[in-house]
Write a protein that holds these residues in place. Structure first.
Motif, PDB file in Angstrom:
ATOM      1  N   ASN A  75      36.645  38.750  42.728  1.00  0.00           N
ATOM      2  CA  ASN A  75      37.214  38.553  41.257  1.00  0.00           C
ATOM      3  C   ASN A  75      37.104  37.069  41.162  1.00  0.00           C
ATOM      4  OD1 ASN A  75      39.174  38.452  39.195  1.00  0.00           O
ATOM      5  ND2 ASN A  75      40.958  38.454  40.354  1.00  0.00           N
ATOM      6  N   PHE A  80      33.682  41.664  36.592  1.00  0.00           N
ATOM      7  CA  PHE A  80      34.920  42.257  35.885  1.00  0.00           C
ATOM      8  C   PHE A  80      35.519  41.079  35.055  1.00  0.00           C
ATOM      9  CE2 PHE A  80      34.334  45.570  39.279  1.00  0.00           C
ATOM     10  CZ  PHE A  80      33.937  46.628  38.371  1.00  0.00           C
ATOM     11  N   GLY A  81      35.781  41.754  33.828  1.00  0.00           N
ATOM     12  CA  GLY A  81      36.567  40.757  33.114  1.00  0.00           C
ATOM     13  C   GLY A  81      35.625  39.285  32.728  1.00  0.00           C
ATOM     14  N   VAL A  89      42.579  38.730  35.311  1.00  0.00           N
ATOM     15  CA  VAL A  89      42.277  39.984  36.026  1.00  0.00           C
ATOM     16  C   VAL A  89      43.156  40.196  37.120  1.00  0.00           C
ATOM     17  CG1 VAL A  89      40.247  41.043  37.250  1.00  0.00           C
ATOM     18  CG2 VAL A  89      39.737  39.581  35.363  1.00  0.00           C
ATOM     19  N   VAL A  92      46.415  41.903  36.078  1.00  0.00           N
ATOM     20  CA  VAL A  92      46.343  43.487  35.946  1.00  0.00           C
ATOM     21  C   VAL A  92      46.244  44.341  37.327  1.00  0.00           C
ATOM     22  CG1 VAL A  92      44.932  45.489  34.714  1.00  0.00           C
ATOM     23  CG2 VAL A  92      45.245  43.038  33.783  1.00  0.00           C
ATOM     24  N   LEU A  93      45.673  43.616  38.185  1.00  0.00           N
ATOM     25  CA  LEU A  93      45.399  44.266  39.651  1.00  0.00           C
ATOM     26  C   LEU A  93      46.823  44.330  40.390  1.00  0.00           C
ATOM     27  CD1 LEU A  93      42.019  42.702  40.718  1.00  0.00           C
ATOM     28  CD2 LEU A  93      42.257  45.113  39.853  1.00  0.00           C
ATOM     29  N   HIS A 260      35.974  50.897  37.633  1.00  0.00           N
ATOM     30  CA  HIS A 260      37.247  50.574  38.470  1.00  0.00           C
ATOM     31  C   HIS A 260      38.387  51.320  37.950  1.00  0.00           C
ATOM     32  CE1 HIS A 260      40.684  48.210  40.014  1.00  0.00           C
ATOM     33  NE2 HIS A 260      39.716  47.973  40.985  1.00  0.00           N
ATOM     34  N   ILE A 263      41.059  48.411  36.336  1.00  0.00           N
ATOM     35  CA  ILE A 263      40.417  47.398  35.131  1.00  0.00           C
ATOM     36  C   ILE A 263      39.371  48.146  33.955  1.00  0.00           C
ATOM     37  CG2 ILE A 263      38.690  45.647  34.860  1.00  0.00           C
ATOM     38  CD1 ILE A 263      41.214  44.863  36.069  1.00  0.00           C
ATOM     39  N   SER A 264      38.691  49.192  34.216  1.00  0.00           N
ATOM     40  CA  SER A 264      37.996  50.048  33.225  1.00  0.00           C
ATOM     41  C   SER A 264      38.894  50.879  32.310  1.00  0.00           C
ATOM     42  CB  SER A 264      36.983  51.019  34.040  1.00  0.00           C
ATOM     43  OG  SER A 264      36.133  50.347  34.777  1.00  0.00           O
ATOM     44  N   ARG A 267      41.812  48.234  30.611  1.00  0.00           N
ATOM     45  CA  ARG A 267      41.283  47.214  29.859  1.00  0.00           C
ATOM     46  C   ARG A 267      39.789  47.652  29.572  1.00  0.00           C
ATOM     47  NH1 ARG A 267      45.901  46.292  30.236  1.00  0.00           N
ATOM     48  NH2 ARG A 267      47.152  44.265  30.542  1.00  0.00           N
ATOM     49  N   TRP A 270      37.533  44.955  28.150  1.00  0.00           N
ATOM     50  CA  TRP A 270      36.873  44.081  28.785  1.00  0.00           C
ATOM     51  C   TRP A 270      35.455  43.830  29.174  1.00  0.00           C
ATOM     52  CZ3 TRP A 270      41.076  42.155  32.919  1.00  0.00           C
ATOM     53  CH2 TRP A 270      42.085  41.864  32.412  1.00  0.00           C
TER      54      TRP A 270
END
Ligand code: ZN
Length: 325
Positions: A75, A80-81, A89, A92-93, A260, A263-264, A267, A270
């Protein structure tokens, strides 16, 4: 993805480069591959082969998720992001109960038996990701299928973690009797990459060319059974596949529109480094997820936690969520 180990730094650097190259062949990835910081951990082949097969039904069809391996991405906002802070990030995780310093991705091609025909959807990384993937052959064997029995391989897109398994360690066809179905724009793009970047993809392209069967991105590939759906953005010729088994039973193989499960999905707007066209990739991702939430269709996600089966649900606040089977 819980079994992770530390490897020597040089190996990690190689693994990072391979992981990124597997999903992305852009310049930023090449830069990242040379940066020896915040490298991911590889997932070893700790599980018995049987644990790498998840058998299930699509209506009357027998199917199986075949675990090829996995990868972990730090991360650090390089993947990602992109453009956000690691804290954004991580927030959200954490809200989803996941660890915040790295994101885990699985790799699981899909096996479907259709009478005398045997279908594979994508082929995993082959030799592109070192020890962290390339185990499709063992999983296929554990599922009771010999490589020569595969009649059709359907490719969602031409990144290394999807086409790498088309050839064996010697560079020969891994599925010698299979037609290799790939969309026309994706095939053209792969050929252009191979001529531009040289050896690795050039060898693969040469090996598979006699077996390649191209199709328009919105084609019916097997009558009443396999339909391709144009979903460009991640790559120019990326497609999803809808597998139908009558009686309204379907499974949507979404490919790399999503990577993901948190995340995917939560969001989708992103930017992810793996998307060749970030804006088109994000827009396509959002369209597919909203449609899946509306329809409740069963999805198969090649990079979500094994076996990657589930649905998208919309909360009362409009927030989308992945609900694994
Ligand atoms: Zn991928």
């Amino acid at each position: 993805m819980s079994h992770v180990r530390k490897a020597a730094l040089p190996l990690l650097v190689v693994a990072l480069g391979a992981a990124l190259a597997a999903c992305s062949r852009n310049e930023q990835a090449a830069d990242a591959a040379t940066t020896p910081v915040a490298a991911p951990e590889a997932t070893p082949a700790a599980e018995p082969a049987g644990d790498n097969v998840h058998a299930f039904q699509i209506g009357t069809l027998q199917a199986a998720a075949l675990r090829d391996g996995g990868m972990s991405v730090p991360n650090d906002n390089n993947v990602f992001g992109v453009g956000l802070t690691p804290d954004e990030v991580a927030g959200v995780l954490a809200a989803a109960g996941l660890e915040t310093d790295q994101l885990h991705l699985s790799v699981q091609p899909l096996l479907v038996r259709d009478g005398e025909r045997v279908y594979l959807f994508d082929t995993g990384a082959g030799g592109n990701m070192g020890d962290s993937a390339g185990k499709l052959g063992a999983a296929l064997q554990a599922a009771g299928v010999e490589p020569a029995q595969v009649t059709d391989v359907f490719i969602s897109h031409a990144h290394g973690d999807h086409v790498g398994g088309l050839v064996d360690a010697a560079g020969a066809l891994a599925f010698p009797n299979a037609a290799i179905h790939i969309s026309q724009p994706e095939w053209e793009d792969l050929q252009a990459q191979a001529s531009g970047e040289g050896a690795a993809m050039a060898g693969l392209v040469a090996a598979i060319t006699p077996k390649v069967s191209t199709f328009a991105p919105d084609a019916e590939l097997v009558a009443g059974r396999v339909q391709s759906l144009p979903t460009p953005g991640h790559t120019p010729g990326h497609v999803a596949f809808r597998i139908s088994a009558g009686e309204g039973e379907t499974l949507l193989y979404v490919g790399d529109q999503v990577h993901h499960p948190v995340i995917s999905v939560q969001r989708p707007q992103w930017t992810i480094r793996f998307d060749r066209d970030p804006a088109a990739g994000a827009a396509q991702r959002a369209r597919t997820l909203e449609a899946a939430a509306d329809s409740g269709e069963r999805l198969y996600s090649v990079h979500f936690p094994f076996p990657g089966l589930g649905r998208i649900e919309r909360g009362s606040d409009g927030q989308l969520a992945w609900v694994a089977e």
